[in-house]
Design an enzyme around this catalytic site. Structure first.
Site, short mmCIF file in Angstrom:
data_model
loop_
_atom_site.label_atom_id
_atom_site.label_comp_id
_atom_site.label_asym_id
_atom_site.label_seq_id
_atom_site.Cartn_x
_atom_site.Cartn_y
_atom_site.Cartn_z
N GLU A 154 41.15 20.14 48.50
CA GLU A 154 39.82 20.16 49.10
C GLU A 154 38.84 19.34 48.26
O GLU A 154 38.10 18.49 48.77
CB GLU A 154 39.29 21.60 49.19
CG GLU A 154 39.99 22.49 50.19
CD GLU A 154 41.20 23.22 49.61
OE1 GLU A 154 41.75 22.76 48.59
OE2 GLU A 154 41.59 24.23 50.21
N HIS A 191 21.48 47.12 59.91
CA HIS A 191 21.38 46.86 61.36
C HIS A 191 22.63 46.18 61.88
O HIS A 191 22.63 45.65 62.99
CB HIS A 191 20.15 45.99 61.65
CG HIS A 191 18.88 46.66 61.25
ND1 HIS A 191 18.17 47.47 62.11
CD2 HIS A 191 18.22 46.70 60.06
CE1 HIS A 191 17.11 47.94 61.48
NE2 HIS A 191 17.12 47.49 60.23
N GLY A 234 39.37 30.24 36.77
CA GLY A 234 38.41 29.63 37.69
C GLY A 234 37.35 30.61 38.16
O GLY A 234 36.15 30.31 38.16
N ARG A 235 37.77 31.82 38.53
CA ARG A 235 36.81 32.79 39.09
C ARG A 235 35.92 33.44 38.05
O ARG A 235 35.06 34.25 38.39
CB ARG A 235 37.56 33.84 39.93
CG ARG A 235 38.71 34.53 39.21
CD ARG A 235 39.58 35.29 40.20
NE ARG A 235 40.76 35.89 39.59
CZ ARG A 235 41.93 35.27 39.42
NH1 ARG A 235 42.05 34.00 39.77
NH2 ARG A 235 42.96 35.88 38.88
N GLU A 282 41.19 38.15 44.23
CA GLU A 282 42.16 37.20 43.67
C GLU A 282 42.75 37.79 42.37
O GLU A 282 43.89 37.50 42.01
CB GLU A 282 41.50 35.84 43.40
CG GLU A 282 42.50 34.71 43.21
CD GLU A 282 41.90 33.31 43.27
OE1 GLU A 282 41.90 32.68 44.35
OE2 GLU A 282 41.40 32.83 42.24
N LYS A 320 38.98 22.74 37.83
CA LYS A 320 39.67 23.03 36.58
C LYS A 320 40.95 22.17 36.49
O LYS A 320 41.23 21.56 35.48
CB LYS A 320 40.00 24.52 36.53
CG LYS A 320 40.66 24.97 35.27
CD LYS A 320 40.84 26.47 35.27
CE LYS A 320 41.87 26.86 34.22
NZ LYS A 320 42.18 28.28 34.26
N LYS A 347 49.38 26.62 50.08
CA LYS A 347 49.07 25.24 49.65
C LYS A 347 50.32 24.37 49.83
O LYS A 347 50.24 23.25 50.33
CB LYS A 347 48.67 25.20 48.18
CG LYS A 347 47.31 25.78 47.87
CD LYS A 347 46.98 25.51 46.40
CE LYS A 347 45.85 26.38 45.90
NZ LYS A 347 45.65 26.29 44.46
#
Ligand code: F6P
Length: 545
Positions: free
Chosen positions: A215, A386, A269-270, A355, A209, A514
């Site tokens: 990254e 399990h 973004g999410r 977030e 965005k 960051k």
């Protein structure tokens, strides 16, 4: 209009809920079911192909009425109007929150700064359609004239988790294109993915965005360098596309104008998989399925917008979660899908929920005095049974759990599906009822165990039960039902943020790390290490030695 700023703990409903909790909290779910033979049917909502059973919660009709009163008192309805209308409810960033506009009907009008955003949304949808169809059909080819075989989505957070979760969830519907995801700045991630690729037949989709994320830009640069070992600069235009709001930075990277898919700052973004951020979804399952995903979400939007709170799935699930989080002190919630296809679902929701609602300052700028965002975790059933179910059944913590299952399996293997669903139903029943000391003792006796041996063993075999669960039972995992399921949780996030009086749509909490990483990178790359606490300093010296 801004969201109301009402401290929920000052409402009448909150005070009544606190008193009610004191009276009610010791009642076992077994008693509640014994008291009312109709409970299973009373506390559930059937909507389209969804059945949501919330009867296995520690609630009575009075609890529900008080929770609904709380929703009224914090002016949830008013907040919802602002949310759908495009008010600047992301106040700390001065933005609207309009992921719902991405799945609006053509012809709808939703205004942001006087512009109808639905028109832009449909222009971009057209572009997603024609581009994905040309890649899937092989009409659009790579630099050597071969059709594309592989797609790589380069992005992180919301620019990765949504598309990655959905492409996995809809694997059954996918075409021949192989879709890969590169997210971590860990170079081993990108280099492992590159090992599998042929530059002649791979399309790279850079999703960011902001187009400033370390990254994503590092991975994109590494991939571009790798690509340029096999092709010339002018071929970049054929193999790289970008999804972003930052057109300037995209141009600097060398992406051709035609290969730019815009997005907007009114989409977080999410919550962005419904936009061109979902390009890899459209490439993987075809535009029609992508559109059906959006249609399902739109149906859930309408359900949320139009249904009275007492029958409203996102509202009810949000309020139940508040009941446990704020009155029982539950800290986590598990989300357990009984389908392997949804194996990334809780990882995806971790960003969406944590977030958004991991905030400790209220909408008036004060430290909150109540608990906010829950910790989300989970893995598909039956594998999780399990692994960590022991703790849910017999541990000391209260973990409200959502069970998500489907009436039909996709491959139609009835034998497997019946076994899967038998486990699905058995778990919520076991969590609710538990097993009493008397039941354990008579079971042991029937196995020939008695006397001291029985007395020593039985406590370990007792299940307290009384563990709350919601059951979300859907007909079939389709693009449409998946869209509705995701939107359900999106709206649950909204409701909880409104009630907790926090801003759900910023994420300042990710900035500090960051910033520090930038300084530390220069400490690592240069000979001098800057000022740090003694622990960080020692670790850096050790790392560099
Ligand atoms: O670090 C958090 C975050 O800002 C998320 O909210 C977002 O989804 C992710 O980073 C990626 O951001 P972008 O799409 O701008 O690269």
């Amino acid at each position: 209009m801004a969201l109301p700023k009402i401290n929920p703990t000052t409402t009448n409903a909150w005070k009544k809920l606190s008193d009610h909790y004191k009276k009610q909290s010791n009642t076992h779910l077994r008693e509640l079911f014994a008291e009312d033979a109709n409970r299973g049917k009373a506390f559930n909502i059937q909507w389209k192909d969804f059945l949501v059973d919330y009867s296995k919660n520690r609630i009575t009709q009075e609890t529900l009425d008080l929770l609904l009163e709380l929703a009224e008192e914090v002016k949830l309805k008013e907040a919802m109007t602002g949310y759908f209308k495009g008010d600047l409810i992301n106040q700390t960033e001065g933005r609207a929150v309009l992921h719902t506009a991405l799945r609006a009907n053509k012809g709808d009008t939703i205004l942001v700064d006087g512009e109808n955003v639905v028109e832009e949304v449909y222009e971009v949808k057209e572009k997603i359609k024609s581009f994905s169809e040309a890649i899937i059909s092989g009409d659009k080819k790579g630099f050597s004239g071969k059709a594309f075989t592989d797609i790589v989505n380069i992005g992180i957070g919301g620019s990765d988790l949504g598309p990655a979760m959905v492409t996995e969830a809809l694997k059954f519907y996918k075409n021949h294109l192989k879709v890969h995801f590169v997210s971590n700045v860990d170079g081993d991630h990108v280099h492992e993915v590159l090992k599998e690729l042929n530059p002649e037949t791979t399309l790279f989709v850079i999703v960011s965005k902001t187009f400033t994320t370390q990254e994503t830009l590092s991975n994109a640069m590494t991939i571009k360098k790798w690509f340029l070992k096999h092709a010339s600069q002018k071929e970049v235009a054929k193999h790289f596309v970008a999804v972003s709001t930052n057109l300037e930075k995209i141009a600097e990277f060398g992406i051709a104008d035609d290969n730019v898919f815009p997005m907007w700052d009114w989409v977080g973004g999410r919550f962005s998989l419904w936009s061109a951020v979902g390009l890899s979804i459209a490439l993987s399952v075809g535009y029609q399925n992508f559109d059906a995903l959006l249609a399902g979400a739109h149906e859930m939007d309408n359900h949320f917008k139009e249904t009275p709170f007492s029958e409203n799935i996102p509202v009810i699930l949000a309020l139940l979660s508040i009941w446990y989080n704020n009155f029982y002190g539950a800290e986590t919630e598990a989300i357990i899908p009984y389908t392997q296809y949804l194996h990334r679902f809780s990882a995806y929701l971790q960003q969406g929920i944590m977030e958004s609602n991991g905030k400790s300052v209220d909408r008036a700028g004060n430290r909150v005095g109540h608990q906010t965002g829950t910790i989300i975790w989970g893995e598909p059933g039956t594998n999780s049974q399990h692994a960590f179910f022991q703790l849910i059944h017999q541990g000391t913590k209260l973990i409200p759990t959502d069970f998500i299952g489907f009436k039909e399996s996709l491959h139609g293997d009835v034998d497997h599906h019946n076994k899967l669903m038998a486990n699905f139903f058995a778990q919520t029943e076991a969590l609710m009822n538990g097993k009493t000391a008397d039941e354990v003792k008579s079971e042991l006796k029937s196995q020939g165990i008695s006397g001291e041996e029985l007395e020593a063993l039985f406590p370990f075999k007792v299940f307290e039960g009384n563990k709350p669960t919601n059951t979300i039972l859907i007909n079939k995992l389709t693009p449409k039902s998946l869209g509705a399921l995701i939107a359900l949780y999106e709206h649950k996030i909204f409701v909880q943020g409104v009630v907790w009086n926090i801003f759900s749509y910023d994420q300042w909490g990710v900035e500090l790390g960051k910033q520090l990483a930038k300084n530390i990178l220069s400490d690592i790359e240069n000979s001098e290490i800057g000022k740090h606490d003694s622990s960080t300093l020692h670790l850096l010296q050790y790392f560099k030695s």
